[in-house]
Design an enzyme around this catalytic site. Structure first.
Site, PDB file in Angstrom:
ATOM      1  N   ASP A   1       0.574  -1.363  -0.080  1.00 20.16           N
ATOM      2  CA  ASP A   1      -0.457  -0.085   0.022  1.00 20.16           C
ATOM      3  C   ASP A   1       0.826   1.255   0.284  1.00 20.16           C
ATOM      4  O   ASP A   1       1.410   1.342   0.733  1.00 20.16           O
ATOM      5  CB  ASP A   1      -0.791   0.471   1.260  1.00 20.16           C
ATOM      6  CG  ASP A   1      -2.276   1.235   1.301  1.00 20.16           C
ATOM      7  OD1 ASP A   1      -2.177   1.737   0.766  1.00 20.16           O
ATOM      8  OD2 ASP A   1      -3.149   0.764   2.296  1.00 20.16           O
ATOM      9  N   ASP A   2       0.909   1.721  -0.834  1.00 20.93           N
ATOM     10  CA  ASP A   2       1.601   3.929  -1.151  1.00 20.93           C
ATOM     11  C   ASP A   2       3.474   2.781  -1.234  1.00 20.93           C
ATOM     12  O   ASP A   2       3.609   3.914  -0.415  1.00 20.93           O
ATOM     13  CB  ASP A   2       1.490   4.566  -0.084  1.00 20.93           C
ATOM     14  CG  ASP A   2      -0.356   4.581   0.304  1.00 20.93           C
ATOM     15  OD1 ASP A   2      -0.828   4.204  -1.093  1.00 20.93           O
ATOM     16  OD2 ASP A   2      -0.366   5.532   0.840  1.00 20.93           O
TER      17      ASP A   2
ATOM     18  N   CYS B   1      -5.908   3.886  -3.806  1.00 13.53           N
ATOM     19  CA  CYS B   1      -5.924   2.633  -3.487  1.00 13.53           C
ATOM     20  C   CYS B   1      -6.917   1.863  -3.716  1.00 13.53           C
ATOM     21  O   CYS B   1      -6.795   1.315  -5.312  1.00 13.53           O
ATOM     22  CB  CYS B   1      -5.508   2.852  -2.089  1.00 13.53           C
ATOM     23  SG  CYS B   1      -6.613   3.139  -1.009  1.00 13.53           S
TER      24      CYS B   1
ATOM     25  N   ASN C   1      -0.266   1.605  -5.890  1.00  8.98           N
ATOM     26  CA  ASN C   1       0.117   2.593  -6.135  1.00  8.98           C
ATOM     27  C   ASN C   1       1.143   3.674  -5.849  1.00  8.98           C
ATOM     28  O   ASN C   1       1.625   2.933  -4.954  1.00  8.98           O
ATOM     29  CB  ASN C   1      -1.180   3.568  -5.808  1.00  8.98           C
ATOM     30  CG  ASN C   1      -1.525   4.488  -4.855  1.00  8.98           C
ATOM     31  OD1 ASN C   1      -2.483   3.797  -4.277  1.00  8.98           O
ATOM     32  ND2 ASN C   1      -0.622   4.820  -3.689  1.00  8.98           N
TER      33      ASN C   1
ATOM     34  N   HIS D   1     -11.303  -2.215   1.022  1.00  9.92           N
ATOM     35  CA  HIS D   1     -11.394  -0.927   1.032  1.00  9.92           C
ATOM     36  C   HIS D   1     -11.896  -0.987  -0.066  1.00  9.92           C
ATOM     37  O   HIS D   1     -12.035  -0.550  -1.424  1.00  9.92           O
ATOM     38  CB  HIS D   1     -10.247  -0.634   0.890  1.00  9.92           C
ATOM     39  CG  HIS D   1     -10.211   1.424   0.785  1.00  9.92           C
ATOM     40  ND1 HIS D   1      -9.050   2.128   0.548  1.00  9.92           N
ATOM     41  CD2 HIS D   1     -11.348   1.676   0.742  1.00  9.92           C
ATOM     42  CE1 HIS D   1      -9.335   3.345   0.588  1.00  9.92           C
ATOM     43  NE2 HIS D   1     -10.705   2.873   1.343  1.00  9.92           N
TER      44      HIS D   1
END
Length: 453
Positions: free
Chosen positions: A27-28, A67, A275, A125
Site C-alpha cells: 500500500d503506497d 488505492c 499506487n 477497501h
C-alpha cells in the site's frame, strides 16, 4: 522441496496440477522503495530474492494513483471507471450503495468456480458491510480491515475512544494485539500450513504497509501519541525504512512457510503496489507521487515467481497494469474470464513464460483532482495536468521533463483523441463523485475517520 526442482504438479505430485497463487499487494509503496529496484538506504532481501528467483517487470503500472480505485481494477480485470465505486478517489467511508457489486465476476469468484480455495488477509477497501465485502465477492476466508488506513497497533481507522477497531474475522469484529504487518503475515503463514492437497488455493495478502500512520514495529509509544490518523506531523525516512523492512520480513516468513510446506515450485507469487509512493517514498528516476498521473504516481514494482514455469533471473520491459493479473492468472489456472464482463486487461502469461516477446500497449488513466488525464501508447505518454498538456517520450525521458508537444503536434492530437474515445466508454465523473474521500465539509466530517486512502 528446494526451489528450482521440477516438482511438476505441486500438491500431491499430480502432473500439471493447477498452481497455487499468492498475490501480495503493498500500500503506497514507491517504485524504488525496494533495493532490487534501486533503493540504497536500506535492504529488502526477501523481495530481492523473490525477484532473482523469477521475473521483474520494469514497466508495471497501477490502475490508479490511489488505492481503492486500483483495487477495483485488480479484482475485476477492468477499468475501475466502469463501476460507480471505482470513480471514487478513494472510496469514501461507509455507504449503502457505493462498493463492489456482489454479483460482479471477480478474480477470486472466478478462481473459486474453477476449484480454488480463496482467502484475503488484509485490506479490502471496496465497500462496507452489510452490502459489500470479501465474502460476498468470491473470498471464502477473510481476516483484515474493510476500510482504508488503520493504526498499526490499535487497528483503528481514527483516534479517540469512540472510534472502533476496523479488524474483522469474516464479517465479525475482532480485537487482537500486535503490529498489523506481522499479524497479516502470521495469518497467511497459518493458512498455508493448514493447506491440504485436494484443492489449489488463491491467497490475497494485501498489506496496509507502508501507508501512514508512520509507525515501525516497535513504535507503540508513537501510536499512543498520534492525534490524527493522517499523521501529517509525523514520520521520517528512518521510520519509513523500518516499515518497509518489516513488510519485507513479513513476506519472507510467508515465503519460507510455502517452501517448508513443499509448495513453492508450483505456486505463482506476485508482488506489486496499489499506487506510487507518498511523502517518504523513493520514486527515482520518476517525477510525481501518489495522487498524480506522473510516472511516480502510477509506476510500481512488479515481481512474479513461478519456478515450475517461469525462468529465474529475468527482467522484462513488458508494459503491464494491475488489471492484467485477472486474465493472466485465470489463464495460468486453466480457466477464462466471464463472457459477460470481458477484461480490459491483457493475458501476460505467454510473455511471462517466454513464449511471446513483449508487446506494445495503450493504457489510459484519469483522475478528478487537478483534472488529470494520461495515455501511455508505446513509448509515448500524453499527460494533462491543471489545464497544461504534455507529450513525453518515456524511452528517452522517463523523468518527464522534456515536453515534446510542440515538436510532435500530430502525435499529441492523436493521443488526445484516443483518450476522448476511451473516456466516452467509461462512466462520467459527475459532481457528487468524491476526490480524496470527501466532496464537501459535511461528508468530510462524517467520513474522515474511515474515508482514508
Amino acid at each position: 522441496m528446494a526451489l528450482g526442482q521440477a516438482a511438476r504438479g505441486g500438491p500431491g505430485g499430480k502432473p500439471n496440477a493447477k498452481p497455487n497463487i499468492i498475490f501480495i499487494l503493498a500500500d503506497d509503496l514507491g517504485w524504488a522503495d525496494l533495493s532490487v529496484y534501486g533503493n540504497t538506504e536500506f535492504r529488502t532481501p526477501n523481495l530481492d530474492k523473490l525477484a532473482a528467483q523469477g521475473l521483474r517487470l520494469t514497466q508495471h503500472y497501477s490502475n490508479s494513483a490511489v488505492c481503492s480505485a486500483t483495487r477495483f481494477g485488480l479484482i475485476t480485470g477492468r477499468y475501475q471507471y466502469r463501476l460507480r465505486g471505482g470513480l471514487e478517489e478513494p472510496l469514501a467511508g461507509a455507504s449503502d450503495t457505493i462498493g463492489l457489486p456482489p454479483n460482479h465476476p471477480t478474480l477470486p469468484s472466478l478462481l473459486k468456480a474453477a476449484g480454488y480455495r480463496t482467502a484475503l488477509f488484509g485490506k479490502w477497501h471496496l465497500g462496507s458491510l452489510p452490502n459489500f465485502g470479501p465474502l460476498k465477492s468470491g473470498y471464502e476466508t477473510f481476516y483484515g480491515n474493510y476500510g482504508g488506513a488503520i493504526d498499526y497497533f490499535t487497528h483503528k481507522p481514527g483516534v479517540g475512544p469512540n472510534v472502533k477497531e476496523d479488524l474483522y474475522e469474516g464479517e465479525t469484529p475482532v480485537s487482537e494485539v500486535g503490529y498489523y504487518t506481522d499479524l497479516l503475515g502470521d495469518r497467511a503463514s497459518a493458512y498455508i500450513k493448514k493447506h491440504s492437497s485436494d484443492k489449489p488455493f488463491f491467497l490475497s495478502l494485501h498489506y496496509t504497509a507502508p501507508h501512514w500512520p508512520w509507525e515501525g514495529p516497535k513504535d507503540e509509544e508513537v501510536s499512543q501519541q498520534i492525534t490524527n490518523i493522517f499523521h501529517y506531523d509525523g514520520g521520517d525516512l528512518a521510520t519509513y525504512a523500518k516499515m518497509v523492512v518489516a513488510l519485507d520480513a513479513s513476506i519472507g516468513r510467508v515465503l519460507k512457510t510455502l517452501e517448508r510446506k513443499g509448495l513453492a515450485d508450483n505456486t505463482i507469487v506476485i508482488f506489486t503496489s496499489d499506487n506510487g509512493g507518498e511523502r517518504f517514498s523513493k520514486t527515482w528516476p520518476f517525477s510525481g507521487q501518489k495522487t498524480e498521473l506522473l510516472e511516480g504516481g502510477i509506476r510500481v514494482p512488479g515481481i512474479v515467481r513461478w519456478p515450475d514455469k517461469i525462468r529465474a533471473g529475468q527482467v522484462s520491459d513488458q508494459v503491464a497494469i494491475s488489471m492484467d493479473w485477472l486474465p493472466t492468472l485465470l489463464a495460468a489456472a486453466g480457466t477464462e474470464p466471464a463472457a459477460s464482463h470481458p477484461p480490459d486487461g491483457t493475458n501476460l502469461l505467454p510473455v511471462l513464460l517466454g513464449e511471446e516477446k513483449p508487446a506494445e500497449r495503450t493504457l489510459f488513466w484519469r483522475y478528478k483532482a487537478n483534472a488529470q488525464r494520461a495515455v501511455r501508447a508505446g513509448d509515448w505518454k500524453y499527460l494533462k495536468l491543471n489545464g497544461n498538456e504534455f507529450l513525453f517520450d518515456l524511452s528517452n525521458d522517463p523523468r518527464e521533463r522534456a515536453n515534446l508537444a510542440g515538436k510532435h503536434p500530430d502525435k499529441l492530437a492523436d493521443l488526445k483523441e484516443q483518450w476522448e474515445q476511451w473516456d466516452a466508454e467509461m462512466l462520467p465523473i459527475t459532481p457528487e463523485v468524491s476526490t480524496h474521500g470527501v466532496t464537501g465539509k459535511v461528508q468530510a466530517d462524517k467520513y474522515a475517520p474511515e474515508g482514508t486512502d
